[in-house]
Scaffold this active site. Sequence first.
Site, PDB file in Angstrom:
ATOM      1  N   GLY A  62       0.831  -1.190   0.000  1.00  0.00           N
ATOM      2  CA  GLY A  62       0.000   0.000   0.000  1.00  0.00           C
ATOM      3  C   GLY A  62       0.873   1.249   0.000  1.00  0.00           C
ATOM      4  O   GLY A  62       1.981   1.260  -0.549  1.00  0.00           O
ATOM      5  N   SER A  63       0.380   2.277   0.647  1.00  0.00           N
ATOM      6  CA  SER A  63       1.075   3.578   0.609  1.00  0.00           C
ATOM      7  C   SER A  63       2.399   3.588   1.365  1.00  0.00           C
ATOM      8  O   SER A  63       3.141   4.578   1.281  1.00  0.00           O
ATOM      9  CB  SER A  63       0.162   4.672   1.168  1.00  0.00           C
ATOM     10  OG  SER A  63      -0.932   4.882   0.297  1.00  0.00           O
ATOM     11  N   THR A  64       2.705   2.526   2.100  1.00  0.00           N
ATOM     12  CA  THR A  64       4.007   2.504   2.789  1.00  0.00           C
ATOM     13  C   THR A  64       5.164   2.421   1.796  1.00  0.00           C
ATOM     14  O   THR A  64       6.319   2.651   2.172  1.00  0.00           O
ATOM     15  CB  THR A  64       4.101   1.321   3.781  1.00  0.00           C
ATOM     16  OG1 THR A  64       3.992   0.082   3.071  1.00  0.00           O
ATOM     17  CG2 THR A  64       3.018   1.406   4.850  1.00  0.00           C
TER      18      THR A  64
END
Length: 663
Positions: A405-407
């Site tokens: 994801g956005s990590t």
Amino acid sequence: MKQIAVLFLLFAVLLISGCGGPKAPEDRFSSYINAWKTGNFEDMYTYFTEETKQQMNKQDFIERYEKLNNDLELSVKDIVIPGDQDIQKDNEQTVRLPFAVDMDSAAGNISFEKEAVMKLEETEDGEEWFIDWDPSYFLPELEEGDKVRIQTLEGERGRIFDRNGSSLAVNGTAVQIGATAGEMDDAGKKQLAGVLGLSIEEINEQLAQSWVQDGYFVPLKTVASGEDALVQKATAIPGATTSSKAVRVYPYGPSAAHLTGYVGEINAEELKGNKGYKEGDQIGKRGLEQLFEKELKEKDGVQIFIEKEKEEPVIIAKTEPKNGKDMQVTINAELQKLMYAKMGGEAGTASAVNPKTGEVLAALSSPSFDPNEFSRGISGERYTQLQDDPLQPLLNRFAAAYSPGSTIKPITAAAAIRAGKLDPASGKEIAGLQWQKDSSWGNYYVTRVSESTAPVTLESALVASDNIYFAMAALDTGAEQMKKGLESFGFGEEFPFTYPLRASQLSNSGEFDSEILLADTGYGQGEVLTSMTHLAAAYGTFLNEGNMMKPILLLHEKPSVWKKDLVTNEQAAIIRKGLRGVVENGTAKAANVEGMAISGKTGTAEIKSEQGTTGKENGLFVAYDANEPDFVIALLVEDAAGQGGSKAAVNKVSDFFVEWKNY
């Protein structure tokens, strides 16, 4: 003349027969030795004197010494007999012949010297030398009536400790609760079955085993040594009793179960692939126990001794046991225990890595199981419960790879900056909540959560977790340079960690073969996958002068750089500022606790079968305390849509940091 010829012939026959005589005693003894070396006890018996044969019949001799030979695993290497000058002659009918024996056994070498008494006896074919048998010719100091014993001297399996010396896997004892055969009636069996969680049929099945005789202890269930109440309740039943059993003990139980693994009795398939094991041996089944099996495995010793009726036993061969090697890992067991507790039994995983050394301080999977159940002997019913549990407690999630994801966004930024395609300070003009490069994308758009009124910089993009910004950055960088950039962070190659983790991937094919896939990868969707340990190590780059350390599991392994110069100090500082902003003003405000400067990046990864559909959401948070950046935590909660996606991970990490500070 005929009479003279007959007399001459008779004299010649007598002369010839008189020249034959018996074989030399050493020659006869050599023949006996050859029979001994080949294990032909029937032939050996033929060389015994009549007196010996009267004292011990042939069948008794063969059965006893064949059994000893096999049980003790005897193998004659050499038997030395002397020349003529060493033979002592008592009289014309008796000689003493010294000999030296050298042989192998299950307990090692057995060497001894002895003097054999040989007697000349009449046979149908004339006189021959025979051996006046003595049991000490076979084993030193063995006499009639003695018993020969072989005893296993048990070694201890190596222990596993954490970095602070806390026990992760040690050798201990458990309590076997069972019944004394013949002393428990049906009412007692029913009562015991209820106490132990067994069926009467299971108890009867154990009591009906072929080896069981009245008075024998028959184990029914093994429980932890501390379960005093259960033991007392069981032993209050007439016919029930207990016995101690050596077992492997895992003090941190479920919190470290997938890491430590457990030991169990070796099965037929494992026996085929592992030399030096025998039926009934214990072997590592999962985790560190399996990974370090070779080092942890003990080697039992053996001793062979002669048990005498009125004297001390005589040890004739002994191999000392060898304990397995103790292992010490980088894990901080208390940190792992607390982090596991914060998962609250929800499905997910977490890892903590020291950014300066690469030491992995925690690696956990939730939910979990109690490895002590397995080491004591888990029941089939209990194992089925674990297998059928929809949360899959037997699944090792920290060894798996997930969509980040956005990590992934700080890593995307680093790759784009390094390629010279992203200026952190220069803003991107982005309008609306949806964006596509051009009409060639059809109905596919990249979507962001909130609009921006000003040009979006790297810092503001991290704070707002702007998907469009990072999709643009990936496209600007281009497929080739983006692939190279992610590969510089270790994606697409084997993860160099002692514990086998699934390698992080760029895409299913290893290439970015479409613009949409490249754009999606930039903000952590697409087909990019990573383990939490790799993700935590990658974030360590921004805290370690642009270098990613090789992840370490063994405590005394020397730290080394895995990936060098991924970002400059200035670039790392910009990314760190953005990560602090995520907590102060962005998607991780719940982690902005007093007394700490928690920094990090949230992520919500949607798992769906195809674009345009709705799937489950995993929530992620990668974080560290900027005031004391001793470790980076990467935590993932599965199916967290009902908890606000990444918010579930943020809350768990935030609670952990607060409690850990005062631990």
